[in-house]
Design a protein around this motif. Structure first.
Motif, PDB file in Angstrom:
ATOM      1  N   UNK A  39      46.723  19.013  41.021  1.00  0.00           N
ATOM      2  CA  UNK A  39      47.170  20.094  41.901  1.00  0.00           C
ATOM      3  C   UNK A  39      46.044  21.087  42.168  1.00  0.00           C
ATOM      4  N   UNK A  40      46.152  21.802  43.291  1.00  0.00           N
ATOM      5  CA  UNK A  40      45.351  23.001  43.538  1.00  0.00           C
ATOM      6  C   UNK A  40      46.090  24.141  42.835  1.00  0.00           C
ATOM      7  N   UNK A  41      45.415  24.905  42.012  1.00  0.00           N
ATOM      8  CA  UNK A  41      46.103  25.888  41.178  1.00  0.00           C
ATOM      9  C   UNK A  41      45.513  27.278  41.363  1.00  0.00           C
ATOM     10  N   UNK A  42      46.405  28.239  41.603  1.00  0.00           N
ATOM     11  CA  UNK A  42      46.045  29.661  41.650  1.00  0.00           C
ATOM     12  C   UNK A  42      46.753  30.352  40.499  1.00  0.00           C
ATOM     13  N   UNK A  43      46.002  31.087  39.678  1.00  0.00           N
ATOM     14  CA  UNK A  43      46.609  31.811  38.561  1.00  0.00           C
ATOM     15  C   UNK A  43      46.441  33.313  38.776  1.00  0.00           C
ATOM     16  N   UNK A  44      47.465  34.049  38.413  1.00  0.00           N
ATOM     17  CA  UNK A  44      47.456  35.510  38.569  1.00  0.00           C
ATOM     18  C   UNK A  44      47.819  36.150  37.236  1.00  0.00           C
ATOM     19  N   UNK A  45      47.099  37.198  36.890  1.00  0.00           N
ATOM     20  CA  UNK A  45      47.369  37.963  35.672  1.00  0.00           C
ATOM     21  C   UNK A  45      46.744  39.338  35.833  1.00  0.00           C
ATOM     22  N   UNK A  46      47.175  40.289  35.034  1.00  0.00           N
ATOM     23  CA  UNK A  46      46.586  41.628  35.094  1.00  0.00           C
ATOM     24  C   UNK A  46      45.226  41.692  34.412  1.00  0.00           C
ATOM     25  N   UNK A  47      45.016  40.872  33.386  1.00  0.00           N
ATOM     26  CA  UNK A  47      43.820  40.960  32.553  1.00  0.00           C
ATOM     27  C   UNK A  47      42.683  40.131  33.141  1.00  0.00           C
ATOM     28  N   UNK A  48      41.724  40.805  33.748  1.00  0.00           N
ATOM     29  CA  UNK A  48      40.614  40.115  34.416  1.00  0.00           C
ATOM     30  C   UNK A  48      39.758  39.333  33.424  1.00  0.00           C
ATOM     31  N   UNK A  71      41.542  32.353  40.671  1.00  0.00           N
ATOM     32  CA  UNK A  71      42.238  33.333  39.837  1.00  0.00           C
ATOM     33  C   UNK A  71      42.211  34.691  40.522  1.00  0.00           C
ATOM     34  N   UNK A  72      43.252  35.485  40.234  1.00  0.00           N
ATOM     35  CA  UNK A  72      43.405  36.796  40.874  1.00  0.00           C
ATOM     36  C   UNK A  72      44.010  37.770  39.864  1.00  0.00           C
ATOM     37  N   UNK A  73      43.567  39.008  39.926  1.00  0.00           N
ATOM     38  CA  UNK A  73      44.091  40.038  39.034  1.00  0.00           C
ATOM     39  C   UNK A  73      44.989  40.993  39.815  1.00  0.00           C
ATOM     40  N   UNK A  74      46.299  40.935  39.525  1.00  0.00           N
ATOM     41  CA  UNK A  74      47.280  41.813  40.164  1.00  0.00           C
ATOM     42  C   UNK A  74      48.368  42.163  39.159  1.00  0.00           C
ATOM     43  N   UNK A  75      48.963  43.325  39.354  1.00  0.00           N
ATOM     44  CA  UNK A  75      50.130  43.734  38.589  1.00  0.00           C
ATOM     45  C   UNK A  75      51.360  43.392  39.422  1.00  0.00           C
ATOM     46  N   UNK A  76      52.221  42.534  38.902  1.00  0.00           N
ATOM     47  CA  UNK A  76      53.322  41.985  39.688  1.00  0.00           C
ATOM     48  C   UNK A  76      54.662  42.681  39.469  1.00  0.00           C
TER      49      UNK A  76
END
Length: 322
Positions: A39-48, A71-76
């Protein structure tokens, strides 16, 4: 159930999968499995910082140089954060929606209810319910507008089926996310969007150590009967359930007993197997409840000493909290 028996297993190969909470624990374990499956995977988390480490792990298991791993850093925990994260995640994929969304972000901080404050109560609801609900809302709107099929995978816990002392602030969010998933499973038949929800028990991940830092001793004692699994072990069962088209996913002994006994009108994964689990629950769960109640009552004296040592009974203590 009969439709599932002949349904083709979902294959993540070549699909874009979005994993929240993907920098550690269950989220990272699921992300790695998806990468291994092509798969193509995108991961998101607050902790860079943890995201950087997670990406290095994902790169080691890629199966093709063509896989897009980001990867991306965001608060969800806000609608704005969820929307901005999806905007960023969709950009490298011609702004198309992810094919599957695994919402595995969240945390648990158990306490006695009388130790909670306004802040801790709100935080637990943010981290159990809103951190998933906002992403689901934004993603489903995009799927429906674009008439694109997809999968939305929620994450609850055993506590989404049963309640235990110590989880008064955490449990309502886990049950609420189950109610949301149960509702959307039916509503999204209108749009051909698949809904799944996982119910893990004890998982030995970095979050488990944080959870135990505030967990009451009586809760730890009651949970001794749950052998627990690693994040990697549970990730395999979770993904297997998603690929098989299961709605409620509980790939372990205790989880299956809770699921079969308390799933309400949720579809059965297998009528005959679930009937067996339901019978076990019908016999065993009342005994388990009485045992737990007895254990809690036996904790009264120790609990009284705990409250006294913490200063709970002091007339000057207006904001007692852990």
């Amino acid at each position: 159930m009969l439709g599932q028996l002949w349904a083709k297993s979902w294959d993540p190969k070549g699909k874009h999968c979005y994993v929240t909470g993907g920098s550690s624990g269950l989220g990272l374990a699921v992300a790695k499995l998806l990468v291994l499956k092509g798969a193509h995977v995108s991961v998101v988390s607050r902790n860079a910082q943890r995201l950087e480490s997670a990406m290095k792990e994902l790169e080691t298991v890629r199966t093709s140089p063509n896989q897009v791993l980001k990867s991306y850093s965001y608060d969800l925990i806000t609608a704005t954060g969820a929307r901005e994260a999806l905007d960023a995640v969709c950009e490298p994929h011609q702004r198309r929606n992810p094919d599957a969304i695994f919402m595995l972000a969240g945390s648990c901080h158990p306490r006695f209810f009388i130790e909670e404050t306004e802040e801790t109560m709100k935080t637990q609801m943010d981290q159990t319910y809103w951190v998933q609900a906002w992403t689901a809302l934004e993603a489903s709107k995009r799927m429906v507008r674009d008439k694109s099929k997809g999968k939305i995978v929620f994450h609850s816990a055993y506590i989404g089926y049963i309640t235990l002392i110590g989880y008064a602030a955490y449990g309502p969010g886990r049950m609420a996310i189950r109610a949301l998933a149960d509702t959307l499973r039916q509503e999204f038949l209108l749009y051909d969007i698949d809904i799944h929800i996982a119910f893990p028990g004890t998982m030995y991940t970095p979050g488990y150590d944080i959870e135990n830092a505030t967990k009451p001793k009586i809760t730890l004692k009651i949970e001794e009967t749950d052998p627990g699994v690693t994040g990697d072990q549970y990730a395999k069962g979770l993904l297997r359930g998603v690929q098989s088209g299961d709605f409620h996913i509980s790939p372990d002994l205790l989880g299956n007993i809770f699921r079969a006994s308390m799933r309400g009108v949720a579809p059965s994964s297998n009528f005959f197997v679930d009937s067996f689990w339901n019978f076990i629950g019908w016999v065993g769960l009342p005994i388990w409840r009485m045992t737990v109640d007895s254990t809690v009552k036996g904790h009264r004296k120790e609990h009284e000493e705990y409250l006294s040592n913490k200063g709970f009974y002091s007339s000057s203590n207006k904001s007692f909290s852990q």
